[in-house]
Design a protein around this motif. Structure first.
Motif, PDB file in Angstrom:
ATOM      1  N   ALA A 166      38.038  40.804 -10.582  1.00 23.73           N
ATOM      2  CA  ALA A 166      37.338  40.989 -11.776  1.00 23.73           C
ATOM      3  C   ALA A 166      37.607  40.076 -12.830  1.00 23.73           C
ATOM      4  CB  ALA A 166      37.761  42.456 -12.255  1.00 23.73           C
ATOM      5  N   ARG A 167      36.619  39.677 -13.598  1.00 24.58           N
ATOM      6  CA  ARG A 167      36.858  38.685 -14.557  1.00 24.58           C
ATOM      7  C   ARG A 167      37.315  38.847 -15.998  1.00 24.58           C
ATOM      8  NH1 ARG A 167      31.850  38.168 -12.004  1.00 24.58           N
ATOM      9  NH2 ARG A 167      30.764  39.120 -14.145  1.00 24.58           N
ATOM     10  N   ASP A 168      36.945  40.263 -16.358  1.00 26.24           N
ATOM     11  CA  ASP A 168      37.252  40.428 -17.480  1.00 26.24           C
ATOM     12  C   ASP A 168      37.838  41.915 -17.584  1.00 26.24           C
ATOM     13  OD1 ASP A 168      37.741  41.606 -20.154  1.00 26.24           O
ATOM     14  OD2 ASP A 168      35.844  40.214 -20.926  1.00 26.24           O
ATOM     15  N   VAL A 169      39.164  42.265 -17.320  1.00 24.78           N
ATOM     16  CA  VAL A 169      39.795  43.641 -17.612  1.00 24.78           C
ATOM     17  C   VAL A 169      40.359  43.827 -18.578  1.00 24.78           C
ATOM     18  CG1 VAL A 169      41.433  45.257 -16.174  1.00 24.78           C
ATOM     19  CG2 VAL A 169      40.225  43.180 -14.979  1.00 24.78           C
ATOM     20  N   ARG A 170      39.986  45.178 -19.125  1.00 28.25           N
ATOM     21  CA  ARG A 170      40.541  45.610 -20.484  1.00 28.25           C
ATOM     22  C   ARG A 170      41.026  47.211 -20.628  1.00 28.25           C
ATOM     23  NH1 ARG A 170      36.051  43.170 -24.924  1.00 28.25           N
ATOM     24  NH2 ARG A 170      35.838  41.068 -23.830  1.00 28.25           N
ATOM     25  N   PRO A 171      41.954  47.500 -21.241  1.00 27.55           N
ATOM     26  CA  PRO A 171      42.274  48.776 -21.218  1.00 27.55           C
ATOM     27  C   PRO A 171      41.367  49.794 -21.966  1.00 27.55           C
ATOM     28  CG  PRO A 171      43.478  47.787 -22.966  1.00 27.55           C
ATOM     29  CD  PRO A 171      42.752  46.699 -21.955  1.00 27.55           C
ATOM     30  N   ALA A 172      40.963  50.730 -21.451  1.00 22.39           N
ATOM     31  CA  ALA A 172      39.978  51.879 -21.909  1.00 22.39           C
ATOM     32  C   ALA A 172      40.657  52.747 -23.038  1.00 22.39           C
ATOM     33  CB  ALA A 172      39.618  52.533 -20.743  1.00 22.39           C
ATOM     34  N   VAL A 173      40.123  53.134 -24.115  1.00 20.09           N
ATOM     35  CA  VAL A 173      40.457  54.136 -24.878  1.00 20.09           C
ATOM     36  C   VAL A 173      39.755  55.401 -24.644  1.00 20.09           C
ATOM     37  CG1 VAL A 173      40.617  54.752 -27.358  1.00 20.09           C
ATOM     38  CG2 VAL A 173      40.979  52.184 -26.623  1.00 20.09           C
ATOM     39  N   VAL A 174      40.411  56.305 -24.108  1.00 22.02           N
ATOM     40  CA  VAL A 174      39.773  57.701 -23.634  1.00 22.02           C
ATOM     41  C   VAL A 174      40.650  58.842 -24.587  1.00 22.02           C
ATOM     42  CG1 VAL A 174      39.162  59.344 -21.744  1.00 22.02           C
ATOM     43  CG2 VAL A 174      39.325  56.445 -21.424  1.00 22.02           C
ATOM     44  N   PRO A 175      40.330  59.033 -25.514  1.00 18.21           N
ATOM     45  CA  PRO A 175      40.903  60.192 -26.424  1.00 18.21           C
ATOM     46  C   PRO A 175      40.723  61.549 -25.866  1.00 18.21           C
ATOM     47  CG  PRO A 175      39.123  59.237 -27.833  1.00 18.21           C
ATOM     48  CD  PRO A 175      38.988  58.507 -26.234  1.00 18.21           C
ATOM     49  N   ALA A 176      41.459  62.523 -26.161  1.00 16.72           N
ATOM     50  CA  ALA A 176      40.982  63.904 -26.148  1.00 16.72           C
ATOM     51  C   ALA A 176      40.474  64.411 -27.244  1.00 16.72           C
ATOM     52  CB  ALA A 176      42.201  64.890 -26.043  1.00 16.72           C
ATOM     53  N   PRO A 177      39.554  65.257 -27.068  1.00 19.04           N
ATOM     54  CA  PRO A 177      38.676  65.886 -28.299  1.00 19.04           C
ATOM     55  C   PRO A 177      39.745  66.419 -29.358  1.00 19.04           C
ATOM     56  CG  PRO A 177      38.144  66.872 -26.637  1.00 19.04           C
ATOM     57  CD  PRO A 177      38.891  65.984 -26.075  1.00 19.04           C
ATOM     58  N   PRO A 178      39.227  66.762 -30.708  1.00 20.86           N
ATOM     59  CA  PRO A 178      40.209  67.547 -31.292  1.00 20.86           C
ATOM     60  C   PRO A 178      40.656  68.883 -30.720  1.00 20.86           C
ATOM     61  CG  PRO A 178      38.597  66.627 -32.713  1.00 20.86           C
ATOM     62  CD  PRO A 178      38.071  66.377 -31.305  1.00 20.86           C
ATOM     63  N   LEU A 179      41.739  69.133 -30.817  1.00 22.89           N
ATOM     64  CA  LEU A 179      42.217  70.543 -30.294  1.00 22.89           C
ATOM     65  C   LEU A 179      42.061  71.438 -31.412  1.00 22.89           C
ATOM     66  CD1 LEU A 179      43.872  71.348 -27.803  1.00 22.89           C
ATOM     67  CD2 LEU A 179      46.061  71.487 -29.349  1.00 22.89           C
ATOM     68  N   ARG A 180      41.145  72.620 -30.788  1.00 28.28           N
ATOM     69  CA  ARG A 180      40.946  73.820 -31.649  1.00 28.28           C
ATOM     70  C   ARG A 180      42.299  74.498 -31.801  1.00 28.28           C
ATOM     71  NH1 ARG A 180      41.186  78.449 -28.998  1.00 28.28           N
ATOM     72  NH2 ARG A 180      40.525  78.716 -27.110  1.00 28.28           N
ATOM     73  N   GLN A 181      42.295  75.454 -32.792  1.00 26.49           N
ATOM     74  CA  GLN A 181      43.500  76.215 -33.095  1.00 26.49           C
ATOM     75  C   GLN A 181      43.313  77.299 -32.008  1.00 26.49           C
ATOM     76  OE1 GLN A 181      45.846  76.161 -35.427  1.00 26.49           O
ATOM     77  NE2 GLN A 181      45.132  74.134 -35.724  1.00 26.49           N
ATOM     78  N   ALA A 182      44.470  78.062 -31.634  1.00 25.20           N
ATOM     79  CA  ALA A 182      44.811  78.983 -30.807  1.00 25.20           C
ATOM     80  C   ALA A 182      44.090  80.304 -31.397  1.00 25.20           C
ATOM     81  CB  ALA A 182      46.060  79.339 -30.285  1.00 25.20           C
ATOM     82  N   ARG A 183      43.358  81.130 -30.822  1.00 25.55           N
ATOM     83  CA  ARG A 183      42.892  82.541 -31.227  1.00 25.55           C
ATOM     84  C   ARG A 183      43.701  83.730 -30.902  1.00 25.55           C
ATOM     85  NH1 ARG A 183      37.927  80.165 -28.468  1.00 25.55           N
ATOM     86  NH2 ARG A 183      36.626  78.993 -29.925  1.00 25.55           N
ATOM     87  N   ARG A 184      44.664  83.641 -30.177  1.00 30.55           N
ATOM     88  CA  ARG A 184      45.550  84.554 -29.894  1.00 30.55           C
ATOM     89  C   ARG A 184      46.948  84.292 -30.059  1.00 30.55           C
ATOM     90  NH1 ARG A 184      44.760  86.628 -24.036  1.00 30.55           N
ATOM     91  NH2 ARG A 184      44.349  84.238 -23.717  1.00 30.55           N
ATOM     92  N   THR A 185      47.782  85.020 -30.318  1.00 26.46           N
ATOM     93  CA  THR A 185      49.201  84.783 -30.721  1.00 26.46           C
ATOM     94  C   THR A 185      50.032  84.554 -29.218  1.00 26.46           C
ATOM     95  OG1 THR A 185      49.927  87.223 -30.331  1.00 26.46           O
ATOM     96  CG2 THR A 185      49.358  86.342 -32.576  1.00 26.46           C
TER      97      THR A 185
END
Length: 368
Positions: A166-185
């Motif tokens: 491979a001629r050009d290898v770079r790190p990928a940026v793969v974020p998790a989506p925003p975490l929603r709030q818990a709906r139950r205790t």
């Protein structure tokens, strides 16, 4: 700019990542097409993200008859694109074979419609052997030698692709989506799981060979001081039957939860979250756990050390005693668990988000 994404069969992080990139580029005024199996559009809704979707039968396994047809379908789908960005080894190899050859005198500039830039993101490493491993080794070489840029989710993947040419290898940026709030205790979740006052050890993973779940079951077997923790595994996959039979035969303190849409609730209720994986890239489930401030224990494989940093406990792969000792350390000392939870939350706040991922992709699409 006209960008064509090529994606194969996926039910998780890869599909969500492509949806995020497609939506981000569409909001910025770029023209986006996504080519892939019908079921990924049904699950992820790329059209709703502002992209045009083209059905292409990209299967999850190599096939001597279907693959040539898939190449022709991909070639039609990417016609006129300035950039083709394929996700996964199978999709990357098909896109490489489908990309038109450069016509005489064409420098391959954006807008020519003759020779699009080819970017391939590799989200997983090869863990299979035998014939399947050999076939995928061929696909690796195709991607390494034909892609203009290869984005990788772990340093070991980058080293392998570089060694393959491979001629050009770079790190990928793969974020998790925003975490929603818990709906139950947490109490409600624990009652639903039958955990009572026992420590709750959570794993969020596909029930597949890569995830090292046999090691997790070895660790769960104990011995434990009373009350023994309850190990809960959220996810589905081909190993469900095998795991269930072993859990029942050995009476292990493990429950298989199946697919769950309440992972934030489970994370809020968990004492600790554990991964025993053979290999991981940038697992979204670990990112989500860090953002939730739940203590993390994981094997030191692939991209996990770089993702977790010093905010989690890392253990060797395939060492149930080390995994059990790490779990025992946290379930036996609430103060220790609280300290690791705070470290996880700090690390989670530092992780890149969707804007950083889109900017990183656009930088990879620039012709230098």
């Amino acid at each position: 700019m006209r960008v064509a994404y090529v994606v194969g069969t996926t039910t998780g992080g890869t599909g969500r990542h492509v949806h995020m990139l497609a939506a981000g580029l569409a909001r910025r005024g770029h023209r986006v097409v996504v080519a892939g199996p019908r079921e990924v559009e049904e699950q992820f809704g790329f059209r709703e993200a502002g992209a045009r979707f083209v059905e292409v039968p990209v299967s999850d396994r190599p096939h001597p008859v279907n693959d040539p047809r898939a190449v022709l379908s991909v070639r039609r789908a990417i016609r006129g694109a300035d950039v083709v960005h394929a996700h996964g080894l199978r999709a990357g190899a098909l896109a490489a074979l489908a990309r038109p050859r450069r016509s005489p005198g064409d420098p391959g500039r954006p807008g020519t419609g003759e020779r699009p830039l080819l970017v391939v993101t590799l989200h997983n490493a090869l863990t299979a052997g035998g014939f399947v491993g050999a076939v995928y080794g061929v696909l690796e070489r195709i991607v390494a030698r034909r892609a203009d840029r290869v984005l990788v989710v772990s340093p070991d993947l980058g080293e392998r692709m570089g060694a393959l040419g491979a001629r050009d290898v770079r790190p990928a940026v793969v974020p998790a989506p925003p975490l929603r709030q818990a709906r139950r205790t947490p109490g409600e979740v624990r009652a639903d799981l039958g955990a009572g006052d026992r420590p709750l050890v959570l794993t969020v993973a596909r029930l597949a060979q890569q995830k090292g779940l046999e090691t997790l079951l070895d660790a769960a077997a104990g011995p434990w001081e009373s009350p023994a923790p309850l190990f809960a595994i959220a996810g589905e996959g081909p190993l469900r039957g095998e795991l269930a039979r072993r859990i029942a035969a050995e009476r292990l303190p493990v429950v298989l939860l199946g697919h769950r849409d309440d992972v934030p609730d489970l994370l809020a209720a968990a004492t600790v979250a554990v991964w025993a994986s053979r290999w991981e890239g940038l697992p979204l489930s670990v990112s989500e756990t860090l953002k939730a401030g739940t203590p993390v224990i994981a094997t030191a494989v692939g991209g996990v050390p770089g993702l977790v940093g010093d905010a989690g406990i890392l253990v060797p792969y395939g060492d149930p005693a080390a995994l059990r000792a790490a779990v025992r350390k946290l379930v036996a000392d609430p103060g220790e668990a609280e300290r690791w939870g705070a470290a996880a939350a700090r690390r989670g706040a530092e992780l890149p988000g969707e804007d950083e991922a889109v900017r990183s992709a656009l930088a990879a699409y620039a012709r230098s």
